[in-house]
Design a protein around this motif. Structure first.
Motif, PDB file in Angstrom:
ATOM      1  N   TRP A   1     -17.159  12.684  50.335  1.00 16.93           N
ATOM      2  CA  TRP A   1     -18.524  13.200  50.407  1.00 16.93           C
ATOM      3  C   TRP A   1     -18.580  14.546  51.109  1.00 16.93           C
ATOM      4  O   TRP A   1     -19.313  15.440  50.688  1.00 16.93           O
ATOM      5  CB  TRP A   1     -19.439  12.196  51.082  1.00 16.93           C
ATOM      6  CG  TRP A   1     -19.796  11.033  50.207  1.00 16.93           C
ATOM      7  CD1 TRP A   1     -19.605  10.927  48.863  1.00 16.93           C
ATOM      8  CD2 TRP A   1     -20.407   9.819  50.612  1.00 16.93           C
ATOM      9  NE1 TRP A   1     -20.063   9.707  48.414  1.00 16.93           N
ATOM     10  CE2 TRP A   1     -20.565   9.005  49.475  1.00 16.93           C
ATOM     11  CE3 TRP A   1     -20.831   9.319  51.830  1.00 16.93           C
ATOM     12  CZ2 TRP A   1     -21.137   7.751  49.522  1.00 16.93           C
ATOM     13  CZ3 TRP A   1     -21.397   8.054  51.881  1.00 16.93           C
ATOM     14  CH2 TRP A   1     -21.550   7.277  50.728  1.00 16.93           C
ATOM     15  N   VAL A   2     -17.811  14.708  52.176  1.00 18.49           N
ATOM     16  CA  VAL A   2     -17.777  16.008  52.854  1.00 18.49           C
ATOM     17  C   VAL A   2     -17.286  17.068  51.875  1.00 18.49           C
ATOM     18  O   VAL A   2     -17.865  18.155  51.780  1.00 18.49           O
ATOM     19  CB  VAL A   2     -16.899  15.956  54.127  1.00 18.49           C
ATOM     20  CG1 VAL A   2     -16.626  17.362  54.650  1.00 18.49           C
ATOM     21  CG2 VAL A   2     -17.558  15.099  55.203  1.00 18.49           C
TER      22      VAL A   2
ATOM     23  N   SER B   1     -20.143  19.826  51.101  1.00 19.47           N
ATOM     24  CA  SER B   1     -19.971  20.685  52.273  1.00 19.47           C
ATOM     25  C   SER B   1     -20.685  22.035  52.155  1.00 19.47           C
ATOM     26  O   SER B   1     -20.935  22.681  53.162  1.00 19.47           O
ATOM     27  CB  SER B   1     -18.484  20.923  52.541  1.00 19.47           C
ATOM     28  OG  SER B   1     -17.879  21.577  51.449  1.00 19.47           O
ATOM     29  N   LYS B   2     -21.033  22.445  50.971  1.00 24.06           N
ATOM     30  CA  LYS B   2     -21.729  23.730  50.791  1.00 24.06           C
ATOM     31  C   LYS B   2     -23.241  23.616  51.002  1.00 24.06           C
ATOM     32  O   LYS B   2     -23.928  24.620  51.122  1.00 24.06           O
ATOM     33  CB  LYS B   2     -21.459  24.275  49.392  1.00 24.06           C
ATOM     34  CG  LYS B   2     -19.997  24.433  49.074  1.00 24.06           C
ATOM     35  CD  LYS B   2     -19.559  25.839  49.284  1.00 24.06           C
ATOM     36  CE  LYS B   2     -18.155  26.077  48.791  1.00 24.06           C
ATOM     37  NZ  LYS B   2     -17.136  25.911  49.753  1.00 24.06           N
ATOM     38  N   ASP B   3     -23.759  22.410  51.066  1.00 19.19           N
ATOM     39  CA  ASP B   3     -25.201  22.198  51.230  1.00 19.19           C
ATOM     40  C   ASP B   3     -25.535  22.124  52.718  1.00 19.19           C
ATOM     41  O   ASP B   3     -25.103  21.202  53.411  1.00 19.19           O
ATOM     42  CB  ASP B   3     -25.619  20.905  50.537  1.00 19.19           C
ATOM     43  CG  ASP B   3     -27.123  20.719  50.506  1.00 19.19           C
ATOM     44  OD1 ASP B   3     -27.822  21.197  51.432  1.00 19.19           O
ATOM     45  OD2 ASP B   3     -27.605  20.080  49.565  1.00 19.19           O
TER      46      ASP B   3
ATOM     47  N   GLU C   1     -23.792  -0.302  65.946  1.00 17.29           N
ATOM     48  CA  GLU C   1     -23.104   0.762  65.225  1.00 17.29           C
ATOM     49  C   GLU C   1     -22.595   1.823  66.198  1.00 17.29           C
ATOM     50  O   GLU C   1     -23.279   2.172  67.149  1.00 17.29           O
ATOM     51  CB  GLU C   1     -24.039   1.431  64.219  1.00 17.29           C
ATOM     52  CG  GLU C   1     -24.436   0.536  63.087  1.00 17.29           C
ATOM     53  CD  GLU C   1     -25.265   1.243  62.035  1.00 17.29           C
ATOM     54  OE1 GLU C   1     -25.612   2.437  62.211  1.00 17.29           O
ATOM     55  OE2 GLU C   1     -25.571   0.601  61.017  1.00 17.29           O
ATOM     56  N   ARG C   2     -21.386   2.316  65.903  1.00 16.71           N
ATOM     57  CA  ARG C   2     -20.803   3.399  66.691  1.00 16.71           C
ATOM     58  C   ARG C   2     -20.358   4.483  65.723  1.00 16.71           C
ATOM     59  O   ARG C   2     -19.536   4.240  64.832  1.00 16.71           O
ATOM     60  CB  ARG C   2     -19.605   2.898  67.498  1.00 16.71           C
ATOM     61  CG  ARG C   2     -18.969   3.957  68.370  1.00 16.71           C
ATOM     62  CD  ARG C   2     -17.930   3.354  69.303  1.00 16.71           C
ATOM     63  NE  ARG C   2     -16.734   2.946  68.617  1.00 16.71           N
ATOM     64  CZ  ARG C   2     -15.593   3.643  68.584  1.00 16.71           C
ATOM     65  NH1 ARG C   2     -15.502   4.787  69.218  1.00 16.71           N
ATOM     66  NH2 ARG C   2     -14.549   3.180  67.933  1.00 16.71           N
ATOM     67  N   VAL C   3     -20.919   5.669  65.879  1.00 18.01           N
ATOM     68  CA  VAL C   3     -20.568   6.783  65.006  1.00 18.01           C
ATOM     69  C   VAL C   3     -19.201   7.308  65.427  1.00 18.01           C
ATOM     70  O   VAL C   3     -18.976   7.649  66.588  1.00 18.01           O
ATOM     71  CB  VAL C   3     -21.631   7.904  65.084  1.00 18.01           C
ATOM     72  CG1 VAL C   3     -21.203   9.105  64.263  1.00 18.01           C
ATOM     73  CG2 VAL C   3     -22.987   7.386  64.613  1.00 18.01           C
ATOM     74  N   LEU C   4     -18.287   7.365  64.466  1.00 16.13           N
ATOM     75  CA  LEU C   4     -16.934   7.845  64.727  1.00 16.13           C
ATOM     76  C   LEU C   4     -16.791   9.335  64.414  1.00 16.13           C
ATOM     77  O   LEU C   4     -16.133  10.070  65.143  1.00 16.13           O
ATOM     78  CB  LEU C   4     -15.926   7.053  63.891  1.00 16.13           C
ATOM     79  CG  LEU C   4     -15.945   5.539  64.082  1.00 16.13           C
ATOM     80  CD1 LEU C   4     -15.012   4.864  63.092  1.00 16.13           C
ATOM     81  CD2 LEU C   4     -15.578   5.182  65.513  1.00 16.13           C
ATOM     82  N   ARG C   5     -17.403   9.749  63.311  1.00 15.42           N
ATOM     83  CA  ARG C   5     -17.339  11.148  62.880  1.00 15.42           C
ATOM     84  C   ARG C   5     -18.657  11.527  62.221  1.00 15.42           C
ATOM     85  O   ARG C   5     -19.265  10.711  61.530  1.00 15.42           O
ATOM     86  CB  ARG C   5     -16.193  11.358  61.881  1.00 15.42           C
ATOM     87  CG  ARG C   5     -14.832  11.135  62.490  1.00 15.42           C
ATOM     88  CD  ARG C   5     -13.734  10.974  61.476  1.00 15.42           C
ATOM     89  NE  ARG C   5     -13.502  12.154  60.656  1.00 15.42           N
ATOM     90  CZ  ARG C   5     -12.595  12.193  59.687  1.00 15.42           C
ATOM     91  NH1 ARG C   5     -11.847  11.149  59.408  1.00 15.42           N
ATOM     92  NH2 ARG C   5     -12.437  13.294  58.982  1.00 15.42           N
ATOM     93  N   THR C   6     -19.067  12.758  62.428  1.00 17.56           N
ATOM     94  CA  THR C   6     -20.276  13.287  61.802  1.00 17.56           C
ATOM     95  C   THR C   6     -19.959  14.664  61.248  1.00 17.56           C
ATOM     96  O   THR C   6     -19.350  15.486  61.940  1.00 17.56           O
ATOM     97  CB  THR C   6     -21.425  13.423  62.827  1.00 17.56           C
ATOM     98  OG1 THR C   6     -21.666  12.160  63.441  1.00 17.56           O
ATOM     99  CG2 THR C   6     -22.696  13.924  62.161  1.00 17.56           C
ATOM    100  N   TRP C   7     -20.368  14.907  60.014  1.00 16.65           N
ATOM    101  CA  TRP C   7     -20.211  16.232  59.438  1.00 16.65           C
ATOM    102  C   TRP C   7     -21.587  16.799  59.114  1.00 16.65           C
ATOM    103  O   TRP C   7     -22.431  16.130  58.516  1.00 16.65           O
ATOM    104  CB  TRP C   7     -19.386  16.201  58.156  1.00 16.65           C
ATOM    105  CG  TRP C   7     -19.207  17.586  57.619  1.00 16.65           C
ATOM    106  CD1 TRP C   7     -18.209  18.443  57.908  1.00 16.65           C
ATOM    107  CD2 TRP C   7     -20.110  18.290  56.786  1.00 16.65           C
ATOM    108  NE1 TRP C   7     -18.423  19.632  57.290  1.00 16.65           N
ATOM    109  CE2 TRP C   7     -19.599  19.572  56.591  1.00 16.65           C
ATOM    110  CE3 TRP C   7     -21.317  17.959  56.177  1.00 16.65           C
ATOM    111  CZ2 TRP C   7     -20.233  20.523  55.818  1.00 16.65           C
ATOM    112  CZ3 TRP C   7     -21.957  18.917  55.402  1.00 16.65           C
ATOM    113  CH2 TRP C   7     -21.403  20.185  55.223  1.00 16.65           C
ATOM    114  N   THR C   8     -21.815  18.053  59.543  1.00 14.61           N
ATOM    115  CA  THR C   8     -22.999  18.827  59.159  1.00 14.61           C
ATOM    116  C   THR C   8     -22.502  20.208  58.745  1.00 14.61           C
ATOM    117  O   THR C   8     -21.307  20.507  58.838  1.00 14.61           O
ATOM    118  CB  THR C   8     -24.004  18.981  60.331  1.00 14.61           C
ATOM    119  OG1 THR C   8     -23.388  19.777  61.340  1.00 14.61           O
ATOM    120  CG2 THR C   8     -24.406  17.628  60.905  1.00 14.61           C
ATOM    121  N   ALA C   9     -23.417  21.055  58.343  1.00 15.57           N
ATOM    122  CA  ALA C   9     -23.048  22.427  57.959  1.00 15.57           C
ATOM    123  C   ALA C   9     -22.396  23.194  59.106  1.00 15.57           C
ATOM    124  O   ALA C   9     -21.670  24.143  58.876  1.00 15.57           O
ATOM    125  CB  ALA C   9     -24.272  23.167  57.455  1.00 15.57           C
TER     126      ALA C   9
END
Length: 71
Positions: free
Chosen positions: A35-36, A40-42, A57-65
């Motif tokens: 998905w990244v 990734s361009k958006d 829930e525990r967030v392990l990784r987050t991707w943003t712009a």
């Protein structure tokens, strides 16, 4: 208590999410990475990799712009 791994995708703030759930970390991580790569361009997209155990829930990784954050 069973641990599940989630990949969660949101196309813009306040919009519904697309989510997948797996028992294997590697499968969820693969989907997160996919998905990244696809979105990734958006600048509005956010992608999370999450570990869920016992309703928590525990967030392990987050991707943003702005890039990726690893917890």
């Amino acid at each position: 208590m069973e641990t599940k791994y989630l990949a969660r995708l949101q196309f813009k703030a306040e919009s519904p999410v697309v989510e997948g759930e797996w028992t294997r970390f590697s499968t969820a991580e693969d989907r997160y990475t996919e998905w990244v790569g696809l979105y990734s361009k958006d600048p509005n997209v956010v992608v999370w990799l999450i570990e869920a155990t016992g309703g928590r829930e525990r967030v392990l990784r987050t991707w943003t712009a702005r890039g990726e954050t690893v917890s």
